[in-house]
Design an enzyme around this catalytic site. Structure first.
Site, PDB file in Angstrom:
ATOM      1  N   LYS A  11       0.865  -1.179   0.000  1.00  0.00           N
ATOM      2  CA  LYS A  11       0.000   0.000   0.000  1.00  0.00           C
ATOM      3  C   LYS A  11       0.899   1.225   0.000  1.00  0.00           C
ATOM      4  CE  LYS A  11      -4.107   1.928   2.108  1.00  0.00           C
ATOM      5  NZ  LYS A  11      -3.714   3.306   2.025  1.00  0.00           N
ATOM      6  N   CYS A  17       8.213  39.107  18.304  1.00  0.00           N
ATOM      7  CA  CYS A  17       9.244  38.095  18.519  1.00  0.00           C
ATOM      8  C   CYS A  17       9.306  37.721  19.998  1.00  0.00           C
ATOM      9  CB  CYS A  17      10.590  38.621  18.041  1.00  0.00           C
ATOM     10  SG  CYS A  17      11.938  37.489  18.419  1.00  0.00           S
ATOM     11  N   CYS A  28      18.474  40.651  17.548  1.00  0.00           N
ATOM     12  CA  CYS A  28      17.624  39.755  18.349  1.00  0.00           C
ATOM     13  C   CYS A  28      18.508  38.656  18.943  1.00  0.00           C
ATOM     14  CB  CYS A  28      16.547  39.139  17.454  1.00  0.00           C
ATOM     15  SG  CYS A  28      15.648  37.778  18.240  1.00  0.00           S
TER      16      CYS A  28
HETATM   17  S1  IVH Z   1      -6.526  -0.404  -4.827  1.00  0.00           S
HETATM   18  C1  IVH Z   1     -11.077  -0.057  -5.126  1.00  0.00           C
HETATM   19  N1  IVH Z   1      -3.948  -0.794  -4.490  1.00  0.00           N
HETATM   20  O1  IVH Z   1      -4.898   3.378  -0.863  1.00  0.00           O
HETATM   21  C2  IVH Z   1      -9.604  -0.209  -5.170  1.00  0.00           C
HETATM   22  N2  IVH Z   1      -4.921   1.184  -3.587  1.00  0.00           N
HETATM   23  O2  IVH Z   1      -6.882   3.512   1.268  1.00  0.00           O
HETATM   24  C3  IVH Z   1      -8.885   0.843  -4.403  1.00  0.00           C
HETATM   25  N3  IVH Z   1      -3.321   2.658  -2.464  1.00  0.00           N
HETATM   26  O3  IVH Z   1      -7.268   5.323  -2.607  1.00  0.00           O
HETATM   27  C4  IVH Z   1      -7.489   1.032  -4.696  1.00  0.00           C
HETATM   28  N4  IVH Z   1      -1.532   1.424  -2.822  1.00  0.00           N
HETATM   29  O4  IVH Z   1      -4.770   5.712  -3.105  1.00  0.00           O
HETATM   30  C5  IVH Z   1      -5.000   0.017  -4.252  1.00  0.00           C
HETATM   31  N5  IVH Z   1      -1.684  -1.240  -4.276  1.00  0.00           N
HETATM   32  C6  IVH Z   1      -2.718  -0.452  -4.050  1.00  0.00           C
HETATM   33  C7  IVH Z   1      -2.578   0.786  -3.363  1.00  0.00           C
HETATM   34  C8  IVH Z   1      -3.715   1.559  -3.140  1.00  0.00           C
HETATM   35  C9  IVH Z   1      -1.999   2.549  -2.296  1.00  0.00           C
HETATM   36  C10 IVH Z   1      -4.132   3.780  -1.963  1.00  0.00           C
HETATM   37  C11 IVH Z   1      -5.109   4.339  -2.974  1.00  0.00           C
HETATM   38  C12 IVH Z   1      -6.445   4.215  -2.331  1.00  0.00           C
HETATM   39  C13 IVH Z   1      -6.096   4.146  -0.873  1.00  0.00           C
HETATM   40  C14 IVH Z   1      -7.176   3.482  -0.098  1.00  0.00           C
END
Ligand code: IVH
Length: 704
Positions: A130, A430, A453
Site C-alpha cells: 500500500k 518576537c 535579536c
Molecule cells: S486499490 C477499489 N492498491 O490506498 C480499489 N490502492 O486507502 C482501491 N493505495 O485510494 C485502490 N496502494 O490511493 C490500491 N496497491 C494499491 C494501493 C492503493 C496505495 C491507496 C489508494 C487508495 C487508498 C485506499
C-alpha cells in the site's frame, strides 16, 4: 512577407516516427524497467533531433511525442471532472484477526462458508504494497493519454493532465497494438524519499515552507499550476488497477484480456506502466499473512513510503460477485502496519526563532513514546500549517515520528476539544526580542528582522563555530546561551575578545575548558577563506556556494565590491544565480555587516584567502566540478558573444584556472572572440590551443 514554412517530406515524417519510437523505448527502459538501453548523451542527441524536426515542421508534432511531456503555459486553476468509474476507497484492517474476519465475510458473500470445524477454503489473492502517495485516474482514448485526474471525492476529481504528462513512468501512449477505445488506469503517484529530502533541502535554502512529508509534497506538486515545476520534482507512478471496455479483444502480440488482478498487473506492465515489483500472487490466507509479516520490516528499506499491504481477491469474476459496500470493494482490504503515531495533550505553542530570524511554530505536549524515544516537542513547520491544523488550547493532538523524520503534529482530534477552548496563534511579536514579526507577500515564512535579536545572535554564533564553518570545539548551545544572556557576546567578533578567566567563571566551565576554548578560537583564525565566508551565514550562501564564491573572489573586499557594483560577475560563477547575487548585495550594503567585517579583520580573521591557499580541500576534478581547471592558465582576447571579459574570468577562476594577460608557451588555452588581436596570432605561432566561447563552455561542461 515571411516565406511559408516548407512542409515535411516522407523521409522526415518517417524519421520523426522512428525517433518517437526509439525515445519512447529508451525512456521506458530507463524509467520503468530500470534497465537503460542507451547512454544519456545518445538519448539527448536523438531527443534534440526530434525537437528540431518538430520545430521545423510543426505538422509532425504528435501529442504522445516524448518532447511534449512538458508543454504549454501554467494553468489558471484546475477544473473538476467526473470520473468514468468512481475511485473507491478501501476498508482497513489493523490486525491479522481483522484480516481473518474480512476473509470470513468474503467467503460468506461468495457463499463459500465451510461447515463448522472445516478448514477455510483457499482463494487466490494478490498482495500489493500500500503505497502512501496520491491516487490518480488516467484515461486513455485509443491508446493515447487524454486525461489525468486526482481522486477528489471519489466521484469527481481535479483535472491535472498537463502535470501528469511530466511523470516519465506514465506512458503517453499504451504499448498495445489494438488499443481499446477507452482504458482507465488507476495507480499511485509518489515522490521517492531521496527526492523529497532534496526538495525540502532546496526549500530550506530558499527559506520556503517545508513539506511535511513525501505524500504532502506529492499532493502539492500535482496541484502546481506550472507543469515545469512538476517536471523538476520528478514524481513517479505505480499502476495497480485496470478497467477495459466490455468486448475489447487484444490485437496480434497484445497480452490477453485479463481475467484476474494478477493478469491485470501484467497487462499494465506490457502496456508500458511501472507496476510495483513487490506484488505477489498468494494462494491462501496463510500466504497473505506471511506477505504482511515479511514486509513489516522490509518496507523500511524501500525508498518510498508504504503504510500497509493491500489484499485483493485475484479472480475478477469473483470480485464482481463479491461487489461493493457504500464506499469500498468487498473483495479487497488494506491491512495497515501500526503507525508510529500517538495522541498526546498539547501543553503550549511556542515560536522558535531560527538563525535567520525565521519563526517556526513548535508544539510542546505531554511526553509520548514514539519509534523508540520519548517525544514532547514537534514542529508545525510554518504559519500556514498552523492555520490548517487550527490548534486550540488543551487540544488532543496526533503526533508522528517516522524513521528519520523529525516529530510532527499530524492532526488535531477536534472532537476531544475542551468546550470554550481558545484558538492558538503565533505571536505578533518576537518572543525573544519583542520586535514586530514580518511576513512578506507570497512568503510562507514569518520572521523577526531585528538583527540584534538574541535568538538570531545565538543562531549566528552557533553557525560560525559549527563543523562546516570555523569548527570551534567546546562552544555548545548552553554556553552560547549564557554568553548572550549575560551580554558578554554581542557579535561574532566578541567571541575573539573572550578571555579564559572570564570563561572559567561561567557555569559548568572549568579552567581547562576555558583555556582550550580560547585556544580553539585562536586556531580557527587559520580556517580557509571559504569557511569564513560560509560562517558569516549570508542568506543562500551555504557551504557549496561559499566554496564557489571563495574561489572566484579571494577576499570579502573583492566579493563585496562585485556584489555592490557588478552582480553579473557574481552570477558568472558556476552555480551562482541572481537570487544569491541579490542576497550578497543586500548583506554587504547593510552597515552593521560592514562594521562586523572590519572588527573581525582587526581581530585577526583575514576574511580572505591566505597566501598560497590554493583551491578548496576535498574536491575532485570532473568536468563542471569546481577545481577541475586548476593549474591551467588562460588568456582572453577579443569580444566573446555572450560572456563579458570579467564573467569569463570569473568562470575560469571559479573552476580553479588562472587568467593571465600575455600568451607564452606555458599558456594552456587562448580564448578568442571577435576582433581578437595579436594574442591570437601569437597563440597560433606557439601552437597554444585556441577556444571560442562555446569551446570554453564545453571545457567547463556548462551550457550556454
Ligand atoms: S486499490 C477499489 N492498491 O490506498 C480499489 N490502492 O486507502 C482501491 N493505495 O485510494 C485502490 N496502494 O490511493 C490500491 N496497491 C494499491 C494501493 C492503493 C496505495 C491507496 C489508494 C487508495 C487508498 C485506499
Amino acid at each position: 512577407m515571411p516565406a511559408p514554412n516548407p512542409s515535411s517530406n516522407g523521409a522526415e515524417r518517417h524519421r520523426a516516427a522512428e525517433l518517437r519510437q526509439l525515445l519512447q523505448r529508451a525512456a521506458h527502459a530507463y524509467y520503468v524497467l530500470d534497465a537503460p538501453v542507451m547512454e544519456d548523451p545518445v538519448y539527448d542527441r536523438l531527443y534534440r533531433e526530434l525537437l528540431e524536426l518538430e520545430s521545423s515542421f510543426p505538422e509532425l508534432i504528435r501529442p504522445d511525442s516524448p518532447t511534449r511531456r512538458v508543454g504549454g503555459e501554467p494553468a489558471e486553476g484546475f477544473t473538476s471532472v467526473e470520473h468514468r468509474i468512481g475511485l473507491l476507497s478501501l476498508d482497513n484492517a489493523f490486525s491479522l484477526e481483522e484480516l481473518e474476519a474480512w476473509y470470513a465475510r468474503l467467503l460468506k458473500v461468495l457463499d463459500r462458508t465451510p461447515e463448522p470445524g472445516a478448514p477455510l477454503p483457499p482463494l487466490a489473492m494478490v498482495g500489493e504494497l500500500k503505497i502512501d502517495g496520491n491516487a490518480l485516474a488516467l484515461s486513455y482514448q485509443h491508446g493515447v493519454l487524454v486525461r489525468a485526474a486526482t481522486r477528489g471525492d471519489s466521484e469527481r476529481g481535479e483535472e491535472i493532465t498537463a502535470n501528469v504528462r511530466t511523470i516519465q513512468s506514465v506512458p503517453l501512449r499504451l504499448q498495445i497494438n489494438n488499443p481499446p477505445a477507452w482504458t482507465e488506469v488507476r495507480g499511485e503517484a509518489l515522490i521517492p524519499d531521496a527526492t523529497f529530502a532534496a526538495i525540502n533541502a532546496e526549500r530550506a535554502a530558499r527559506q520556503e515552507a517545508l513539506f511535511a512529508n513525501p505524500r504532502n509534497a506529492c499532493a502539492g506538486t500535482l496541484r502546481q499550476l506550472d507543469p515545469k515545476v512538476v517536471a523538476a520534482r520528478r514524481l513517479d507512478f505505480f499502476a495497480y488497477t485496470l478497467h477495459l471496455p466490455d468486448g475489447w479483444q487484444p490485437g496480434e502480440g497484445d497480452p490477453a484480456r485479463p481475467t484476474s488482478q494478477w493478469a491485470s498487473l501484467q497487462w499494465l506492465q506490457a502496456a508500458g506502466f511501472r507496476v510495483n515489483p513487490n506484488a505477489e500472487l498468494l494462494p491462501s490466507l496463510a500466504a497473505v499473512e506471511g506477505f504482511f509479516v515479511q514486509w513489516e520490516e522490509q518496507r523500511k528499506s524501500l525508498d518510498y513510503a508504504t503504510d500497509g499491504v493491500v489484499v485483493k481477491l485475484d479472480d475478477l469474476r469473483l470480485q464482481a460477485d463479491a461487489g461493493f459496500t457504500q464506499k469500498a470493494p468487498r473483495w479487497a482490504i488494506a491491512l495497515k502496519y501500526p503507525a508510529e503515531e500517538a495522541p498526546s495533550k498539547l501543553l503550549r505553542l511556542v515560536a522558535q526563532v531560527g538563525r535567520t530570524g525565521v519563526i517556526t511554530p513548535v508544539a510542546e505536549f505531554e511526553p509520548v513514546p514514539l519509534a523508540g524515544t520519548s517525544v514532547s516537542r514537534a514542529t508545525l513547520h510554518n504559519a500556514d500549517r498552523l492555520a490548517e491544523l487550527d490548534l486550540h488550547a488543551g487540544d488532543t493532538i496526533v503526533v508522528r515520528k517516522a524513521g528519520e523524520i523529525i516529530p510532527e503534529v499530524v492532526r488535531v482530534l477536534a472532537e476531544l476539544r475542551p468546550p470554550g477552548a481558545a484558538p492558538l496563534q503565533l505571536p505578533s511579536s518576537c518572543p525573544e526580542c519583542g520586535s514586530a514579526l514580518v511576513r512578506e507577500e507570497g512568503e510562507a515564512a514569518t520572521r523577526c528582522v531585528n538583527s540584534s535579536c538574541p535568538a538570531i545572535l545565538r543562531g549566528a554564533l552557533r553557525h560560525w563555530v559549527s563543523k562546516g564553518a570555523m569548527d570551534v570545539d567546546g562552544l555548545g548551545a548552553k554556553l552560547v546561551e549564557q554568553l548572550v544572556d549575560r551580554g558578554l557576546v554581542r557579535s561574532i567578533a566578541d567571541l575573539y575578545r573572550l578571555d579564559a578567566a572570564l570563561l572559567a567563571s561561567l557555569e559548568r566551565m572549568g579552567e581547562t575548558s576555558a583555556t582550550n576554548l580560547v585556544a580553539a578560537l585562536e586556531t580557527s583564525k587559520q580556517q580557509p577563506w571559504h569557511r569564513q565566508l560560509y560562517g558569516l551565514g549570508i542568506h543562500h550562501v551555504g557551504a557549496v556556494n561559499a566554496k564557489a564564491l571563495a574561489r572566484a573572489f579571494p577576499s570579502a573586499e573583492t566579493l563585496g565590491m562585485a556584489a555592490a557594483e557588478q552582480p553579473e560577475v557574481i552570477t558568472a560563477v558556476f552555480g551562482i544565480g541572481g537570487e544569491i547575487a541579490e542576497s550578497l548585495r543586500q548583506w554587504f550594503a547593510t552597515a552593521a555587516n560592514g562594521a562586523l567585517l572590519a572588527e573581525l579583520q582587526a581581530l585577526g580573521i583575514p576574511l580572505a584567502a591566505a597566501e598560497g591557499e590554493q583551491g578548496v580541500e576535498g574536491e575532485g576534478g570532473g568536468p563542471g566540478g569546481a577545481g577541475h581547471l586548476s593549474g591551467q592558465t588562460f588568456v582572453l582576447t577579443g569580444t566573446l558573444p555572450s560572456l563579458s571579459r570579467s564573467q569569463a574570468q570569473a568562470l575560469i577562476e571559479a573552476a580553479g584556472g588562472k587568467v593571465s594577460g600575455s600568451v607564452s608557451k606555458k599558456t594552456s588555452y587562448v580564448v578568442a572572440g571577435a576582433e581578437a588581436g595579436s594574442k591570437l596570432a601569437k597563440a597560433e605561432g606557439l601552437g597554444v590551443p585556441v577556444l571560442d566561447e562555446a569551446g570554453l563552455r564545453a571545457l567547463m561542461a556548462i551550457g550556454p
